[in-house]
Scaffold this active site. Structure first.
Site, PDB file in Angstrom:
ATOM      1  N   LYS A 229       0.765  -1.126   0.108  1.00  0.00           N
ATOM      2  CA  LYS A 229      -0.035  -0.081   0.026  1.00  0.00           C
ATOM      3  C   LYS A 229       0.843   1.342   0.023  1.00  0.00           C
ATOM      4  O   LYS A 229       1.762   1.391   0.704  1.00  0.00           O
ATOM      5  CB  LYS A 229      -0.952  -0.060   1.276  1.00  0.00           C
ATOM      6  CG  LYS A 229      -2.120   1.059   1.176  1.00  0.00           C
ATOM      7  CD  LYS A 229      -3.226   0.492   1.898  1.00  0.00           C
ATOM      8  CE  LYS A 229      -4.308   1.531   2.098  1.00  0.00           C
ATOM      9  NZ  LYS A 229      -5.240   1.307   2.672  1.00  0.00           N
TER      10      LYS A 229
ATOM     11  N   ARG B  85     -26.122   0.660   5.074  1.00  0.00           N
ATOM     12  CA  ARG B  85     -26.349  -0.773   5.084  1.00  0.00           C
ATOM     13  C   ARG B  85     -26.974  -1.357   6.006  1.00  0.00           C
ATOM     14  O   ARG B  85     -27.421  -2.388   5.812  1.00  0.00           O
ATOM     15  CB  ARG B  85     -24.677  -1.334   5.047  1.00  0.00           C
ATOM     16  CG  ARG B  85     -23.962  -1.012   3.937  1.00  0.00           C
ATOM     17  CD  ARG B  85     -23.345  -2.231   3.527  1.00  0.00           C
ATOM     18  NE  ARG B  85     -22.996  -1.775   2.033  1.00  0.00           N
ATOM     19  CZ  ARG B  85     -21.864  -2.267   1.278  1.00  0.00           C
ATOM     20  NH1 ARG B  85     -21.029  -3.009   2.290  1.00  0.00           N
ATOM     21  NH2 ARG B  85     -21.508  -1.962   0.187  1.00  0.00           N
TER      22      ARG B  85
ATOM     23  N   GLU C 158     -20.776  -3.527   8.734  1.00  0.00           N
ATOM     24  CA  GLU C 158     -21.873  -2.386   9.465  1.00  0.00           C
ATOM     25  C   GLU C 158     -23.020  -3.337   9.877  1.00  0.00           C
ATOM     26  O   GLU C 158     -23.326  -2.937  10.797  1.00  0.00           O
ATOM     27  CB  GLU C 158     -22.257  -1.310   8.200  1.00  0.00           C
ATOM     28  CG  GLU C 158     -21.005  -0.410   8.044  1.00  0.00           C
ATOM     29  CD  GLU C 158     -20.069  -0.986   7.068  1.00  0.00           C
ATOM     30  OE1 GLU C 158     -20.161  -1.986   6.413  1.00  0.00           O
ATOM     31  OE2 GLU C 158     -19.132  -0.267   6.754  1.00  0.00           O
TER      32      GLU C 158
HETATM   33  C1  LIG Z   1     -19.498  -0.205   3.348  1.00  0.00           C
HETATM   34  C2  LIG Z   1     -17.974   0.759   3.478  1.00  0.00           C
HETATM   35  N1  LIG Z   1     -17.497   0.729   4.803  1.00  0.00           N
HETATM   36  C3  LIG Z   1     -16.594   1.306   5.090  1.00  0.00           C
HETATM   37  C4  LIG Z   1     -15.732   2.153   3.775  1.00  0.00           C
HETATM   38  C5  LIG Z   1     -14.628   2.920   4.142  1.00  0.00           C
HETATM   39  N2  LIG Z   1     -13.372   2.286   3.475  1.00  0.00           N
HETATM   40  C6  LIG Z   1     -12.984   2.683   2.237  1.00  0.00           C
HETATM   41  S1  LIG Z   1     -11.764   1.841   1.781  1.00  0.00           S
HETATM   42  C7  LIG Z   1     -11.691   0.802   3.198  1.00  0.00           C
HETATM   43  C8  LIG Z   1     -10.460  -0.214   3.206  1.00  0.00           C
HETATM   44  C9  LIG Z   1     -10.380  -1.082   2.146  1.00  0.00           C
HETATM   45  O1  LIG Z   1      -9.715  -1.998   2.423  1.00  0.00           O
HETATM   46  P1  LIG Z   1      -9.240  -3.145   1.281  1.00  0.00           P
HETATM   47  O2  LIG Z   1     -10.503  -3.723   0.694  1.00  0.00           O
HETATM   48  O3  LIG Z   1      -8.282  -4.043   1.647  1.00  0.00           O
HETATM   49  O4  LIG Z   1      -8.607  -2.207  -0.101  1.00  0.00           O
HETATM   50  P2  LIG Z   1      -7.201  -1.372  -0.052  1.00  0.00           P
HETATM   51  O5  LIG Z   1      -7.684   0.064   0.274  1.00  0.00           O
HETATM   52  O6  LIG Z   1      -6.347  -1.954   1.074  1.00  0.00           O
HETATM   53  O7  LIG Z   1      -6.931  -1.379  -1.335  1.00  0.00           O
HETATM   54  C10 LIG Z   1     -12.938   1.186   4.219  1.00  0.00           C
HETATM   55  C11 LIG Z   1     -12.844   0.552   5.634  1.00  0.00           C
HETATM   56  C12 LIG Z   1     -16.407   2.014   2.585  1.00  0.00           C
HETATM   57  N3  LIG Z   1     -15.878   2.406   1.711  1.00  0.00           N
HETATM   58  N4  LIG Z   1     -17.531   1.162   2.524  1.00  0.00           N
END
Ligand SMILES: Cc1ncc(C[n+]2csc(CCOP(=O)(O)OP(=O)(O)O)c2C)c(N)n1
Length: 629
Positions: free
Chosen positions: A283, A396, A368
């Site tokens: 990342k 959600r 959620e």
């Molecule tokens: C339903 C929902 N909950 C929380 C978020 C906030 N959020 C955005 S990206 C993320 C983490 C995503 O991690 P990952 O899927 O591993 O992808 P990365 O960013 O590491 O590429 C979160 C918690 C969101 N976008 N949607």
């Protein structure tokens, strides 16, 4: 834009003309463009930097948009935007009328499925796949998803469906071991075991253990051994969990090696049935400050390119900070208070709570729905859960709030951060629906504090109220304080509004955090018109303070309501119904809020102006209503 290779790429097919050396250079140019742009516009930097090579490889192997590559969340898809004809516009990222920070179906034919909330890609990909099969077409379908998003219920439901249907789909898991903070949960530990080679090591050790005990005799024994080895590997295949669910599992492979990804994709793409390719990445790759602090650079405001230092104003504290401080204080008093977040530890500012009360703090991951029903279980057993969540993500969990919490009158508190317009993240992230869907739920108390002191009082109120659920909404950003802060923070009387200012010509009923604009608009109009405007700070969207409102409107005969939420079924409409049902005649009312449409991205100021929810907009409304009757 002066990039040697990027300038040659107008559409994804142009990628197919480049050599691997050129592709590595192209990846550098894309990174440079992303880093420089985000340093000015702010945005989701670290995930996008990690996905550059994946995007290039995917778009060389597959022919988009005929083949469907469905991106999850969309925050990692900046290189997708750049490689699909938007490189020249990329500098407008997240700005008013510029390109969106997420995938947006109306923006480009290459954004085949909108995103912003996580964990939707596998379900949507299954939809694309079934449509393909019904049409008897042959295109490939790929869902690209992060290691944290794959653990969400929605993603797992889709995996369940696909595994049984044996559908031809590839799930491309980008594993950087991070959500926004390090990924939590058993599934992430499982991916981690695969990455660290623990499962491979087990295979190797076990194989060696057995081989060491078999005497080495000629060919027949060697063949038995070979079978044995394969059998053992079969048992301990790294993705055995997914294999059992009907998926072929490939990887892990290095997600920064374009050639390797491409070769692997070419090898597996025609294998029938559900497939997972597990790719590991770093990342923040390619920008040292982001590699060192991927959490900070997950979603970031403008920063200094050289140092990586943020350029934001840290002089004033935020509503999230006020919320977390008062909750911590109250939790010291009441040992039953527990805090639950859904992968938003930093966003909700609950790190101190976690440090102080590790056993009373739960990060359930991007889950959620589970967060809410889990809270309901705790509340049934006498605990006092605070579910700290962004307004947009709680959407959600409406059923869990209704069915598991409210129907059982459980004293769960929902604290909605980032309520109202959120600015540059745009339509997927504005928290503009919560007033409506919380207000409609029987027994739900809905509080919208208008300044920092009021937020503290709201938290205390909710913490000490045990007759049922309570929700509290507060906005993104720095605090506002109307008058002085109280020295002693006391709970509200449920449903009691506060009269901020007496008047006779007009009543303004404010709900929530737009109070600074209301008070400025009123002050400036009263300055040059001989008017006296009454301001009521509603505090509660439900139950509303009927007496205070009715008495005021009886006197002024003109009323404006204001809220930063969808008007349809919102607070203003409750006031309309109250006045109508009271039999009061000859009054005029104007409801300010957000019309029933989606609001795009832009700065908070620009968006509030568009919605008529700033000082100017309120003044206009005042002039308009004063002209009536
Ligand atoms: C339903 C929902 N909950 C929380 C978020 C906030 N959020 C955005 S990206 C993320 C983490 C995503 O991690 P990952 O899927 O591993 O992808 P990365 O960013 O590491 O590429 C979160 C918690 C969101 N976008 N949607």
């Amino acid at each position: 834009m002066d990039y040697k290779l990027l300038n040659k790429i107008n559409l994804p097919d142009d990628l197919k003309k480049l050599s691997y050396n050129e592709l590595d250079l192209l990846a550098e140019e894309i990174r440079d463009l992303i880093i420089k742009t985000v340093s000015k516009t702010g945005g989701h930097l670290a995930s996008s930097l990690g996905a550059v090579e994946s995007t290039i490889a995917l778009y060389r192997v597959f022919s988009i948009p005929y083949d469907k590559v469905v991106w999850d969340v969309g925050h990692q898809a900046y290189s997708h935007k750049i490689l699909t004809g938007r490189a020249k516009e990329f500098h407008t990222l997240r700005q008013l009328n510029g390109i969106s920070g997420f995938l947006k179906i109306s923006e480009s034919k290459y954004d085949i499925f909108g995103a912003g909330h996580s964990s939707t890609s596998i379900s949507a990909a299954m939809g694309f796949a079934k449509a393909r099969d019904l049409r008897k077409e042959k295109n490939y379908i790929v869902a690209v998803i992060g290691d944290a998003s794959v653990s969400n219920g929605l993603a797992l439901e889709a995996i369940n469906h696909i595994g049984q249907n044996k559908t031809d789909i590839l799930i491309y898991v980008i594993d950087n071991e991070m959500s926004i903070s390090p990924t939590v949960g058993a599934l992430s530990e499982y991916f981690n075991k695969i990455l660290t080679g623990n499962i491979y090591n087990k295979i190797r050790d076990l194989t060696k253990f057995i081989l060491d005990r078999i005497p080495k005799f000629g060919y027949p024994v060697a063949s038995v051994i070979k079978h044995l080895e394969e059998g053992i590997k079969g048992i301990f295949s790294p993705g055995i969990l997914f294999e059992e669910l009907g998926f072929k599992f490939y990887g892990p492979i290095n997600g920064h090696n374009i050639k390797l990804i491409e070769e692997t994709l070419n090898k597996i793409k025609d294998i029938k049935g559900p497939k997972i390719l597990h790719v590991y990445t770093k990342k923040g790759k390619g920008y040292l400050p982001a590699e060192k602090n991927p959490t900070l650079f997950h979603g970031v405001g403008p920063f200094d390119l050289e140092t990586g230092n943020l350029l934001n104003d840290s002089s004033k504290i935020t509503y999230s900070e006020v919320f977390s401080e008062i909750l911590l204080k109250e939790a010291k008093r009441n040992k039953k208070i527990v805090a639950i977040v859904a992968a938003m530890l930093e966003g909700t500012n609950l790190s101190k709570f976690k440090e102080e009360f590790p056993e009373r703090f739960f990060d359930v991951g991007i889950a959620e729905e589970h967060a809410v029903t889990f809270a309901a279980g705790l509340a049934t057993e006498g605990f006092k859960p605070f579910v700290a969540i962004y307004s947009t993500f709680i959407q959600r969990s409406v059923d869990q709030i209704i069915h598991d919490v409210s129907l059982q009158k459980l004293p769960v508190v929902f604290s909605f951060d980032r309520a109202g317009l959120v600015g540059e993240d745009g339509a997927t992230h504005h928290g503009i629906f919560d007033i409506v869907f919380m207000k409609m739920i029987p027994d739900m108390v809905v509080i919208a504090p208008s300044d920092a002191n009021e937020l503290k009082r709201a938290v205390i109120t909710a913490a000490r109220y045990n007759k049922g659920p309570v929700s509290i909404r507060f906005p993104r950003g720095k605090i506002f304080q109307y008058g002085k802060e109280d020295r002693l923070i006391l709970p509200f009387k449920i449903g009691k509004a506060r009269l901020l200012k007496k008047g006779k010509d007009l009543t303004i009923i404010n709900l929530g955090h737009l109070l600074p604009y209301v008070s400025k608009a009123v002050a400036s109009i009263e300055n040059y018109k001989n008017l006296k405007i009454e301001i009521i700070d509603a505090r509660f969207a439900k139950p509303i303070d009927k007496n205070l409102i009715l008495n005021s409107v009886k006197k002024t005969k003109k009323v404006i309501t204001i809220e930063e939420g969808i008007l349809e079924g919102g607070f203003g409409h409750s006031v309309n119904a109250l006045l109508k049902n009271s039999g009061l005649k000859n009054f005029s009312i104007l409801n300010l809020g957000i019309q029933n449409k989606f609001i795009e991205h832009g700065t908070m100021e620009e968006l509030r102006k568009r919605c008529g929810l700033n000082e100017e907009g309120i003044k206009e409304a005042i002039f308009k209503i004063l002209k009536t009757g």
